[in-house]
Design an enzyme around this catalytic site. Structure first.
Site, PDB file in Angstrom:
ATOM      1  N   ASP A   1       1.078  -1.155  -0.076  1.00  0.00           N
ATOM      2  CA  ASP A   1       0.001   0.051   0.186  1.00  0.00           C
ATOM      3  C   ASP A   1       0.779   1.247  -0.168  1.00  0.00           C
ATOM      4  O   ASP A   1       2.057   1.293   0.408  1.00  0.00           O
ATOM      5  CB  ASP A   1      -1.042  -0.148   1.212  1.00  0.00           C
ATOM      6  CG  ASP A   1      -2.107   0.777   1.136  1.00  0.00           C
ATOM      7  OD1 ASP A   1      -2.341   1.406   0.073  1.00  0.00           O
ATOM      8  OD2 ASP A   1      -2.625   1.300   2.273  1.00  0.00           O
TER       9      ASP A   1
ATOM     10  N   HIS B   1       2.346   3.386  -8.828  1.00  0.00           N
ATOM     11  CA  HIS B   1       2.271   2.096  -9.077  1.00  0.00           C
ATOM     12  C   HIS B   1       3.340   1.443 -10.131  1.00  0.00           C
ATOM     13  O   HIS B   1       3.751   0.439  -9.739  1.00  0.00           O
ATOM     14  CB  HIS B   1       0.703   1.854  -9.979  1.00  0.00           C
ATOM     15  CG  HIS B   1      -0.434   2.074  -9.018  1.00  0.00           C
ATOM     16  ND1 HIS B   1      -0.632   1.538  -7.866  1.00  0.00           N
ATOM     17  CD2 HIS B   1      -1.606   2.584  -9.493  1.00  0.00           C
ATOM     18  CE1 HIS B   1      -1.709   1.789  -7.571  1.00  0.00           C
ATOM     19  NE2 HIS B   1      -2.328   2.434  -8.240  1.00  0.00           N
TER      20      HIS B   1
ATOM     21  N   LEU C   1      10.506 -21.036  -3.965  1.00  0.00           N
ATOM     22  CA  LEU C   1       9.403 -20.154  -3.375  1.00  0.00           C
ATOM     23  C   LEU C   1       8.180 -20.369  -4.012  1.00  0.00           C
ATOM     24  O   LEU C   1       8.141 -20.353  -5.178  1.00  0.00           O
ATOM     25  CB  LEU C   1      10.159 -18.908  -3.239  1.00  0.00           C
ATOM     26  CG  LEU C   1       9.376 -17.904  -3.125  1.00  0.00           C
ATOM     27  CD1 LEU C   1       9.069 -17.608  -1.406  1.00  0.00           C
ATOM     28  CD2 LEU C   1       9.485 -16.209  -3.594  1.00  0.00           C
TER      29      LEU C   1
HETATM   30  C1  FPP Z   1      -2.059   0.318  -3.149  1.00  0.00           C
HETATM   31  O1  FPP Z   1      -1.711   1.279  -3.294  1.00  0.00           O
HETATM   32  C2  FPP Z   1      -1.539  -0.469  -4.305  1.00  0.00           C
HETATM   33  C3  FPP Z   1      -2.433  -1.224  -5.216  1.00  0.00           C
HETATM   34  C4  FPP Z   1      -3.897  -0.826  -5.285  1.00  0.00           C
HETATM   35  C5  FPP Z   1      -1.618  -2.158  -6.178  1.00  0.00           C
HETATM   36  C6  FPP Z   1      -0.515  -2.753  -5.887  1.00  0.00           C
HETATM   37  C7  FPP Z   1       0.229  -2.833  -7.149  1.00  0.00           C
HETATM   38  C8  FPP Z   1       1.552  -2.666  -7.338  1.00  0.00           C
HETATM   39  C9  FPP Z   1       2.507  -2.699  -6.245  1.00  0.00           C
HETATM   40  C10 FPP Z   1       2.076  -2.779  -8.680  1.00  0.00           C
HETATM   41  C11 FPP Z   1       1.473  -3.693  -9.558  1.00  0.00           C
HETATM   42  C12 FPP Z   1       2.798  -4.754  -9.696  1.00  0.00           C
HETATM   43  C13 FPP Z   1       2.468  -5.917 -10.274  1.00  0.00           C
HETATM   44  C14 FPP Z   1       3.666  -6.965 -10.440  1.00  0.00           C
HETATM   45  C15 FPP Z   1       1.228  -6.562 -10.208  1.00  0.00           C
HETATM   46  P1  FPP Z   1      -2.813   2.651  -3.390  1.00  0.00           P
HETATM   47  O2  FPP Z   1      -2.836   3.013  -4.720  1.00  0.00           O
HETATM   48  O3  FPP Z   1      -4.066   2.268  -2.622  1.00  0.00           O
HETATM   49  O4  FPP Z   1      -2.065   3.845  -2.338  1.00  0.00           O
HETATM   50  P2  FPP Z   1      -2.640   4.847  -1.524  1.00  0.00           P
HETATM   51  O5  FPP Z   1      -3.134   3.938  -0.392  1.00  0.00           O
HETATM   52  O6  FPP Z   1      -1.326   5.894  -1.243  1.00  0.00           O
HETATM   53  O7  FPP Z   1      -3.672   5.461  -2.382  1.00  0.00           O
END
Ligand code: FPP
Length: 256
Positions: A14, A31, A125
């Protein structure tokens, strides 16, 4: 680092959006940056002796995000699958995805299928991406599937466990959440029953292999009692004991 006792580690990645916003960039920037961290953490988990790593990449609730953001997340998944395939195979990583993948573009579904097939017998893994995944949905489907196959029978803890999306992952030993919030957010609700929880303020794009290793080190030293009074190495044994005790109590109360 001491020998790693944490078999299954799960991570809620997150803080991508906020990481980008404080840098006056669009959320997707976070992202994109966050996706580059994933491979480092996979490699570090493997090096630390973790046996299963489950990453929350897209929740069922994430479908409510703007279309452009959803499309970028799809694209990043595809990029990961293409770029990391050789390294995952070289390292004998068993790759799987759990969640409803039916809305992913067909070519991405094919890439997933192909990598899952290619790595299905690997003993390294266990890497699992939770994508379009929700913990409540997983439990409800598991119950429904089991009841359909076993009409009129009583569901047990073990039967439900075996009906989950990826049953062999077992319980989560450590759940890490980056980004500063202290929530489970519908992630592996069944599997985190006895998990150690670790919340870090570090936003996912800034998360490093060093911090991951230091979290394993710290939480590996915590005494885990699984509801008992002394530390136990084997969760399964403890739960079995608890079940046996419960049955003994029932029998005694029936006698008196
Ligand atoms: C939360 O951050 C993250 C996600 C919803 C997506 C996680 C995705 C990645 C780390 C990249 C994708 C990579 C692969 C390899 C699948 P948020 O947008 O909710 O952050 P915020 O809480 O700051 O708004």
């Amino acid at each position: 680092m001491s020998e790693n006792k944490l078999r299954h580690v799960a991570i809620i990645m997150d803080g991508n959006g906020r990481w980008a916003t404080v840098r006056s960039r669009p959320r997707v920037w976070g992202h994109i940056r966050g996706s580059t961290v994933v491979a480092d953490i996979v490699e570090e988990a493997d090096a630390c002796g973790v046996q299963a790593l489950t990453l929350y990449a897209f929740s069922t609730e994430n479908w409510c995000r703007p279309q452009t953001e959803v499309k970028v997340l799809f694209a990043l998944l595809k990029k990961f699958l293409l770029k990391e395939r050789p390294r995952l195979i070289k390292n004998q990583v068993r790759f799987r995805m759990m969640g409803d993948l039916s809305h992913l573009p067909k070519d991405t579904q094919n890439l997933i299928q192909s990598l899952e097939n290619e790595t299905q017998n690997f003993k390294g893994l266990k890497l699992t991406f939770a994508f379009s995944y929700g913990g409540r949905d997983e439990i409800v489907s598991a119950v429904n599937n089991w009841v359909e196959k076993n009409p009129g029978q009583k569901l047990t803890v073990e039967a439900l466990q075996n009906s989950l999306l990826v049953p062999d992952l077992g319980d989560v030993d450590l759940l890490i959440r980056t980004g500063g919030d202290q929530r489970i957010s519908n992630f592996m609700l069944w599997q985190v029953a006895y998990a150690e929880l670790f919340f870090t303020h570090t936003k996912w794009p800034d998360f490093t292999a060093e911090e991951f290793r230091s979290i394993l080190d710290k939480t590996g030293k915590r005494e885990r009692r699984f509801g008992s009074v002394c530390a136990e190495d084997n969760l399964k044994q403890t739960i079995q004991k608890a079940h046996q005790n419960k049955f003994q109590l029932f029998n005694q109360s029936e006698v008196h």
